[in-house]
Design a protein around this motif. Structure first.
Motif, PDB file in Angstrom:
ATOM      1  N   GLU A 134       0.619  -1.317   0.000  1.00 19.82           N
ATOM      2  CA  GLU A 134      -0.059   0.030  -0.052  1.00 19.82           C
ATOM      3  C   GLU A 134       0.715   1.367   0.286  1.00 19.82           C
ATOM      4  O   GLU A 134       0.638   2.195  -0.759  1.00 19.82           O
ATOM      5  CB  GLU A 134      -0.826  -0.162   1.261  1.00 19.82           C
ATOM      6  CG  GLU A 134      -2.232  -0.781   1.083  1.00 19.82           C
ATOM      7  CD  GLU A 134      -1.814  -2.268   1.469  1.00 19.82           C
ATOM      8  OE1 GLU A 134      -0.744  -2.506   2.261  1.00 19.82           O
ATOM      9  OE2 GLU A 134      -2.579  -3.379   1.263  1.00 19.82           O
TER      10      GLU A 134
ATOM     11  N   SER B 164      -0.481  -5.981 -11.878  1.00 18.22           N
ATOM     12  CA  SER B 164      -1.625  -5.067 -11.636  1.00 18.22           C
ATOM     13  C   SER B 164      -2.831  -5.716 -10.669  1.00 18.22           C
ATOM     14  O   SER B 164      -3.360  -4.878 -10.077  1.00 18.22           O
ATOM     15  CB  SER B 164      -2.299  -4.711 -13.227  1.00 18.22           C
ATOM     16  OG  SER B 164      -2.922  -6.077 -13.502  1.00 18.22           O
ATOM     17  N   LYS B 165      -2.684  -6.831 -10.426  1.00 20.75           N
ATOM     18  CA  LYS B 165      -3.838  -7.493  -9.375  1.00 20.75           C
ATOM     19  C   LYS B 165      -3.342  -7.164  -8.101  1.00 20.75           C
ATOM     20  O   LYS B 165      -4.046  -6.993  -7.242  1.00 20.75           O
ATOM     21  CB  LYS B 165      -3.767  -8.903  -9.555  1.00 20.75           C
ATOM     22  CG  LYS B 165      -4.418  -9.498 -10.462  1.00 20.75           C
ATOM     23  CD  LYS B 165      -4.697 -11.202 -10.722  1.00 20.75           C
ATOM     24  CE  LYS B 165      -5.266 -11.436 -12.184  1.00 20.75           C
ATOM     25  NZ  LYS B 165      -4.381 -12.333 -12.903  1.00 20.75           N
ATOM     26  N   GLU B 166      -1.989  -7.156  -7.855  1.00 24.42           N
ATOM     27  CA  GLU B 166      -1.311  -6.616  -6.549  1.00 24.42           C
ATOM     28  C   GLU B 166      -1.798  -5.076  -6.295  1.00 24.42           C
ATOM     29  O   GLU B 166      -2.074  -4.915  -5.192  1.00 24.42           O
ATOM     30  CB  GLU B 166       0.019  -6.713  -6.412  1.00 24.42           C
ATOM     31  CG  GLU B 166       0.533  -8.321  -6.519  1.00 24.42           C
ATOM     32  CD  GLU B 166       0.253  -9.092  -5.280  1.00 24.42           C
ATOM     33  OE1 GLU B 166       0.259  -8.608  -4.018  1.00 24.42           O
ATOM     34  OE2 GLU B 166      -0.377 -10.110  -5.420  1.00 24.42           O
TER      35      GLU B 166
ATOM     36  N   SER C  31      -4.038  -3.638  -7.585  1.00 22.40           N
ATOM     37  CA  SER C  31      -5.601  -3.404  -7.392  1.00 22.40           C
ATOM     38  C   SER C  31      -6.026  -3.668  -6.041  1.00 22.40           C
ATOM     39  O   SER C  31      -6.832  -2.907  -5.501  1.00 22.40           O
ATOM     40  CB  SER C  31      -6.454  -4.249  -8.324  1.00 22.40           C
ATOM     41  OG  SER C  31      -6.265  -3.753  -9.757  1.00 22.40           O
ATOM     42  N   LYS C  32      -5.476  -4.786  -5.261  1.00 21.73           N
ATOM     43  CA  LYS C  32      -5.856  -5.003  -3.870  1.00 21.73           C
ATOM     44  C   LYS C  32      -5.279  -3.810  -3.131  1.00 21.73           C
ATOM     45  O   LYS C  32      -5.982  -3.600  -2.212  1.00 21.73           O
ATOM     46  CB  LYS C  32      -5.056  -6.383  -3.617  1.00 21.73           C
ATOM     47  CG  LYS C  32      -5.525  -7.632  -4.343  1.00 21.73           C
ATOM     48  CD  LYS C  32      -4.779  -8.892  -3.596  1.00 21.73           C
ATOM     49  CE  LYS C  32      -4.982  -9.967  -4.551  1.00 21.73           C
ATOM     50  NZ  LYS C  32      -3.965 -11.198  -4.245  1.00 21.73           N
ATOM     51  N   ALA C  33      -4.108  -3.264  -3.069  1.00 20.62           N
ATOM     52  CA  ALA C  33      -3.495  -2.314  -2.457  1.00 20.62           C
ATOM     53  C   ALA C  33      -4.518  -1.039  -2.572  1.00 20.62           C
ATOM     54  O   ALA C  33      -4.751  -0.314  -1.585  1.00 20.62           O
ATOM     55  CB  ALA C  33      -2.283  -1.811  -2.662  1.00 20.62           C
TER      56      ALA C  33
ATOM     57  N   GLU D 246     -10.501   2.173   0.881  1.00 22.21           N
ATOM     58  CA  GLU D 246     -11.390   1.929   2.313  1.00 22.21           C
ATOM     59  C   GLU D 246     -10.848   2.730   3.349  1.00 22.21           C
ATOM     60  O   GLU D 246     -11.710   3.090   4.147  1.00 22.21           O
ATOM     61  CB  GLU D 246     -11.183   0.517   2.514  1.00 22.21           C
ATOM     62  CG  GLU D 246     -12.219  -0.567   1.627  1.00 22.21           C
ATOM     63  CD  GLU D 246     -11.898  -2.031   1.897  1.00 22.21           C
ATOM     64  OE1 GLU D 246     -11.172  -2.202   2.766  1.00 22.21           O
ATOM     65  OE2 GLU D 246     -12.571  -2.790   1.290  1.00 22.21           O
TER      66      GLU D 246
ATOM     67  N   LYS E  17      -7.504  -1.029  -3.200  1.00 21.61           N
ATOM     68  CA  LYS E  17      -8.928  -1.185  -2.725  1.00 21.61           C
ATOM     69  C   LYS E  17      -8.637  -1.113  -1.254  1.00 21.61           C
ATOM     70  O   LYS E  17      -9.548  -0.175  -0.479  1.00 21.61           O
ATOM     71  CB  LYS E  17      -9.418  -2.807  -2.802  1.00 21.61           C
ATOM     72  CG  LYS E  17     -10.803  -2.959  -2.300  1.00 21.61           C
ATOM     73  CD  LYS E  17     -11.123  -4.612  -2.711  1.00 21.61           C
ATOM     74  CE  LYS E  17     -12.356  -4.489  -2.085  1.00 21.61           C
ATOM     75  NZ  LYS E  17     -12.453  -5.928  -1.030  1.00 21.61           N
ATOM     76  N   LYS E  18      -7.611  -1.582  -0.674  1.00 23.05           N
ATOM     77  CA  LYS E  18      -7.379  -1.231   0.901  1.00 23.05           C
ATOM     78  C   LYS E  18      -7.251   0.174   1.000  1.00 23.05           C
ATOM     79  O   LYS E  18      -7.610   0.814   2.159  1.00 23.05           O
ATOM     80  CB  LYS E  18      -5.869  -1.920   1.233  1.00 23.05           C
ATOM     81  CG  LYS E  18      -6.538  -3.267   1.589  1.00 23.05           C
ATOM     82  CD  LYS E  18      -5.078  -4.008   1.962  1.00 23.05           C
ATOM     83  CE  LYS E  18      -5.351  -5.486   2.114  1.00 23.05           C
ATOM     84  NZ  LYS E  18      -4.238  -6.403   2.325  1.00 23.05           N
TER      85      LYS E  18
END
Length: 57
Positions: free
Chosen positions: A2, A29-31, A33-35, A41, A37-38
Motif C-alpha cells: 500500500e 496489476s492484481k497486486e 488493485s488489492k492495495a 477503504e 482497494k485497501k
C-alpha cells in the motif's frame, strides 16, 4: 505494498490508472488493485474519475 502504491501515486502528480502504477513499480496489476482497494477503504486515496485514482489531499 500500500505504501509503495501511495508513493507512486504521489510521485505521478496526477490521477493514474492501476496499470500505470503496476508498470511504474514493476509488479502485477492484481497486486496494485488489492492495495488500491485497501487504500480507498482507509480514505488514503480517491477516484476523481472512473478507473483513475489519486491521493486524498
Amino acid at each position: 505494498m500500500e505504501a509503495k502504491v501511495l508513493e507512486a501515486m504521489k510521485n505521478a502528480g496526477k490521477p493514474v490508472r492501476p496499470g500505470e502504477v503496476a508498470e511504474a513499480l514493476g509488479v502485477d496489476s492484481k497486486e496494485v488493485s488489492k492495495a488500491i482497494k485497501k487504500l480507498k477503504e482507509a480514505g488514503e486515496i480517491h477516484s476523481p474519475k472512473r478507473c483513475y485514482y489519486a491521493p486524498t489531499e
